[in-house]
Motif scaffolding. Structure first.
Motif, PDB file in Angstrom:
ATOM      1  N   UNK A   2      89.639  -7.317  44.679  1.00 19.64           N
ATOM      2  CA  UNK A   2      90.051  -8.403  45.009  1.00 19.64           C
ATOM      3  C   UNK A   2      89.831  -8.252  46.751  1.00 19.64           C
ATOM      4  N   UNK A   3      89.324  -8.909  46.890  1.00 18.83           N
ATOM      5  CA  UNK A   3      89.033  -8.946  48.580  1.00 18.83           C
ATOM      6  C   UNK A   3      89.277 -10.453  49.475  1.00 18.83           C
ATOM      7  N   UNK A   4      89.114  -9.981  50.497  1.00 14.69           N
ATOM      8  CA  UNK A   4      89.534 -11.515  51.127  1.00 14.69           C
ATOM      9  C   UNK A   4      88.899 -12.234  51.492  1.00 14.69           C
ATOM     10  N   UNK A   5      89.321 -13.568  51.250  1.00 17.02           N
ATOM     11  CA  UNK A   5      88.149 -14.753  50.858  1.00 17.02           C
ATOM     12  C   UNK A   5      87.719 -14.709  52.352  1.00 17.02           C
ATOM     13  N   UNK A   6      85.894 -15.222  52.371  1.00 18.59           N
ATOM     14  CA  UNK A   6      85.500 -15.799  53.537  1.00 18.59           C
ATOM     15  C   UNK A   6      85.368 -16.999  53.657  1.00 18.59           C
ATOM     16  N   UNK A   7      83.959 -17.798  54.836  1.00 15.17           N
ATOM     17  CA  UNK A   7      84.334 -18.708  55.310  1.00 15.17           C
ATOM     18  C   UNK A   7      84.326 -20.053  54.418  1.00 15.17           C
ATOM     19  N   UNK A   8      83.773 -19.677  53.012  1.00 18.35           N
ATOM     20  CA  UNK A   8      82.933 -20.268  51.987  1.00 18.35           C
ATOM     21  C   UNK A   8      85.105 -20.991  51.367  1.00 18.35           C
ATOM     22  N   UNK A   9      85.671 -20.538  50.991  1.00 19.83           N
ATOM     23  CA  UNK A   9      87.285 -20.308  50.748  1.00 19.83           C
ATOM     24  C   UNK A   9      88.269 -21.351  51.546  1.00 19.83           C
ATOM     25  N   UNK A  23      92.518 -14.326  48.858  1.00 17.85           N
ATOM     26  CA  UNK A  23      92.078 -13.644  48.055  1.00 17.85           C
ATOM     27  C   UNK A  23      91.320 -13.774  46.753  1.00 17.85           C
ATOM     28  N   UNK A  24      90.243 -13.062  46.859  1.00 18.02           N
ATOM     29  CA  UNK A  24      89.252 -13.964  45.427  1.00 18.02           C
ATOM     30  C   UNK A  24      89.208 -11.910  44.228  1.00 18.02           C
ATOM     31  N   UNK A  25      89.241 -12.962  43.357  1.00 15.27           N
ATOM     32  CA  UNK A  25      88.883 -11.888  42.293  1.00 15.27           C
ATOM     33  C   UNK A  25      87.804 -12.160  41.915  1.00 15.27           C
ATOM     34  N   UNK A  26      87.082 -11.373  41.988  1.00 18.15           N
ATOM     35  CA  UNK A  26      85.663 -11.021  42.085  1.00 18.15           C
ATOM     36  C   UNK A  26      85.091 -10.879  40.272  1.00 18.15           C
ATOM     37  N   UNK A  31      90.645 -17.999  42.218  1.00 18.22           N
ATOM     38  CA  UNK A  31      90.965 -17.660  44.197  1.00 18.22           C
ATOM     39  C   UNK A  31      92.625 -17.711  43.824  1.00 18.22           C
ATOM     40  N   UNK A  32      93.023 -17.029  44.324  1.00 12.67           N
ATOM     41  CA  UNK A  32      95.025 -16.598  44.482  1.00 12.67           C
ATOM     42  C   UNK A  32      95.729 -16.458  46.120  1.00 12.67           C
ATOM     43  N   UNK A  33      96.424 -17.011  45.835  1.00 10.54           N
ATOM     44  CA  UNK A  33      97.343 -17.304  47.136  1.00 10.54           C
ATOM     45  C   UNK A  33      97.813 -16.221  47.296  1.00 10.54           C
ATOM     46  N   UNK A  34      97.962 -14.948  48.697  1.00 10.97           N
ATOM     47  CA  UNK A  34      98.338 -13.500  48.437  1.00 10.97           C
ATOM     48  C   UNK A  34     100.171 -14.123  49.159  1.00 10.97           C
ATOM     49  N   UNK A  35     100.663 -14.821  49.161  1.00  7.77           N
ATOM     50  CA  UNK A  35     102.278 -14.694  49.471  1.00  7.77           C
ATOM     51  C   UNK A  35     102.584 -14.851  47.929  1.00  7.77           C
ATOM     52  N   UNK A  36     102.367 -16.676  46.905  1.00  7.92           N
ATOM     53  CA  UNK A  36     103.022 -17.070  45.597  1.00  7.92           C
ATOM     54  C   UNK A  36     102.582 -16.487  44.711  1.00  7.92           C
ATOM     55  N   UNK A  37     101.161 -16.378  44.684  1.00  7.23           N
ATOM     56  CA  UNK A  37     100.503 -15.598  43.505  1.00  7.23           C
ATOM     57  C   UNK A  37      99.552 -16.574  42.787  1.00  7.23           C
ATOM     58  N   UNK A  39      96.953 -19.807  41.653  1.00 11.29           N
ATOM     59  CA  UNK A  39      95.969 -19.108  41.400  1.00 11.29           C
ATOM     60  C   UNK A  39      94.957 -20.899  41.731  1.00 11.29           C
ATOM     61  N   UNK A  40      94.942 -20.609  43.067  1.00 10.25           N
ATOM     62  CA  UNK A  40      94.950 -21.812  43.766  1.00 10.25           C
ATOM     63  C   UNK A  40      93.161 -22.475  43.341  1.00 10.25           C
ATOM     64  N   UNK A  41      92.112 -21.744  42.625  1.00 13.20           N
ATOM     65  CA  UNK A  41      91.123 -22.208  41.998  1.00 13.20           C
ATOM     66  C   UNK A  41      90.660 -20.875  41.182  1.00 13.20           C
ATOM     67  N   UNK A  42      89.463 -21.337  40.093  1.00 12.50           N
ATOM     68  CA  UNK A  42      89.272 -21.017  39.884  1.00 12.50           C
ATOM     69  C   UNK A  42      87.070 -21.220  38.761  1.00 12.50           C
ATOM     70  N   UNK A  43      87.388 -20.013  38.166  1.00 14.32           N
ATOM     71  CA  UNK A  43      85.565 -20.241  37.998  1.00 14.32           C
ATOM     72  C   UNK A  43      85.238 -20.016  39.083  1.00 14.32           C
ATOM     73  N   UNK A  44      85.455 -19.725  40.544  1.00 17.94           N
ATOM     74  CA  UNK A  44      83.816 -19.505  41.981  1.00 17.94           C
ATOM     75  C   UNK A  44      82.962 -18.489  41.167  1.00 17.94           C
ATOM     76  N   UNK A  45      82.150 -19.495  41.709  1.00 18.90           N
ATOM     77  CA  UNK A  45      80.896 -18.440  41.904  1.00 18.90           C
ATOM     78  C   UNK A  45      80.305 -17.859  42.814  1.00 18.90           C
ATOM     79  N   UNK A  46      80.739 -16.180  42.621  1.00 19.68           N
ATOM     80  CA  UNK A  46      80.059 -15.035  43.714  1.00 19.68           C
ATOM     81  C   UNK A  46      78.425 -15.587  43.917  1.00 19.68           C
ATOM     82  N   UNK A  47      78.631 -15.703  45.698  1.00 18.74           N
ATOM     83  CA  UNK A  47      77.123 -15.593  46.198  1.00 18.74           C
ATOM     84  C   UNK A  47      76.960 -14.410  46.933  1.00 18.74           C
ATOM     85  N   UNK A  48      77.441 -13.084  46.850  1.00 17.72           N
ATOM     86  CA  UNK A  48      77.227 -12.352  47.353  1.00 17.72           C
ATOM     87  C   UNK A  48      76.287 -11.744  45.820  1.00 17.72           C
TER      88      UNK A  48
END
Length: 315
Positions: A2-9, A23-26, A31-37, A39-48
């Motif tokens: 997991x890593x902190x999300x960037x500007x695209x989040x 927090x993004x689970x690659x 996309x997961x909320x760091x406070x309550x866990x 899942x705010x978004x799923x199937x996020x495309x990794x552009x890295x």
């Protein structure tokens, strides 16, 4: 991972904690909320970057991408996609034949060049020639191949002759015998191609001098610098005094090394020198016979004799 999300989040946020960092689970693409866990978004495309970075490694080639780089001497057909053999049902037709096949896109001209470039690289590797000479040899071969003026000559002979020319043009000449030893063609055939290539390309090479080979021959013989310096002086003076008319620079260099070594403590026989220089004992003996009568005036003034000229081997 997991890593902190960037500007695209920034467009996403948790309904319960809108100010919380996502927090993004690659691995899962969530996309997961760091406070309550949540899942705010799923199937996020990794552009890295989808490959490992080797920028800090000491390797000369960067293997972050597989496959061969484009060769500017080819038409670009060396860049191709190879389809592997199918392993599942999706790769086969109903009759059992493979659905996808590799298409041969390389033309015969590029195939000839690739084979020649491979042979040139192998020859250069056998005598530890640098890449600059390999690149110049490849360019010469391509020019000869495009002009089609050496039809009937084998590609191996043309490649060997181009390597000989490239060595001389780059200031590190090799003898015909040395090129012949690392190739699969005769010295006579290499010599013929050499003359035809110079004529076809309207190019030239610098004349070979005794100094071109002196340091390499003396180094291979294990002779100290003082003997090399004396041999270089002897050969240069012999040419200036016209003592060796018509003799090849290689035979003159070998004879000069023999004379200098015999006058020093590091004595080398004609056979030892001949094996390194690639010339016969009788050839060295003939050149030695020409320079020996003037030996007194050939040595440098500061040379320290271990054996006086009077006691040197008679020709």
């Amino acid at each position: 991972m997991a890593a902190t999300s960037g500007s695209r989040n920034d467009r996403l946020n948790c309904p319960s904690h809108p100010e919380a960092t996502l927090v993004e689970d690659y691995h899962a693409g969530d996309m997961i909320c760091s406070e309550c866990g949540l899942v705010v978004g799923d199937r996020v495309v990794d552009v890295g970057s989808e490959w490992r970075t080797f920028s800090n490694d000491k390797a000369q080639k960067d293997p972050c991408r597989v496959g061969e780089s484009e060769n500017s001497l080819l038409s670009g057909s060396n860049l191709s996609t190879i389809i592997g053999k199918p392993t599942g049902n999706a790769g086969f037709n109903q009759d059992g034949s493979a659905k996808y096949h590799n298409k041969r896109t390389m033309n015969s001209s590029d195939r000839t060049l690739l084979n020649a470039f491979r042979e040139i690289a192998q020859m250069a590797d056998r005598i530890n020639l640098p890449k600059t000479i390999v690149d110049r040899t490849n360019t010469l071969f391509k020019q000869v191949h495009e002009q089609r003026t050496l039809r009937g000559r084998s590609n191996d002979a043309i490649a060997a002759a181009c390597l000989y020319i490239a060595c001389r043009q780059e200031g590190v000449p090799r003898t015909f015998k040395e090129i012949c030893a690392i190739s699969r063609v005769s010295k006579k055939e290499i010599g013929r191609c050499f003359k035809e290539i110079l004529k076809a390309l309207e190019t030239s090479v610098d004349l070979i001098t005794t100094g071109d080979f002196m340091s390499r021959f003396c180094s291979n013989l294990g002779l100290p610098s003082r003997v090399q310096k004396a041999a270089t002086h002897i050969a240069k003076k012999a040419v200036e005094m016209d003592l060796v008319p018509g003799r090849s620079p290689i035979s003159v260099a070998a004879a000069a090394i023999y004379l200098a070594s015999q006058a020093s403590e590091e004595k080398k026989s004609q056979k030892e020198i001949g094996d390194v220089a690639g010339v016969a004992d009788v050839t060295i003996r003939q050149s030695y016979r020409l320079i020996f009568p003037k030996a007194v005036s050939l040595f440098p003034e500061d040379f320290k004799f271990a054996t006086s000229i009077e006691h040197l081997p008679q020709p």
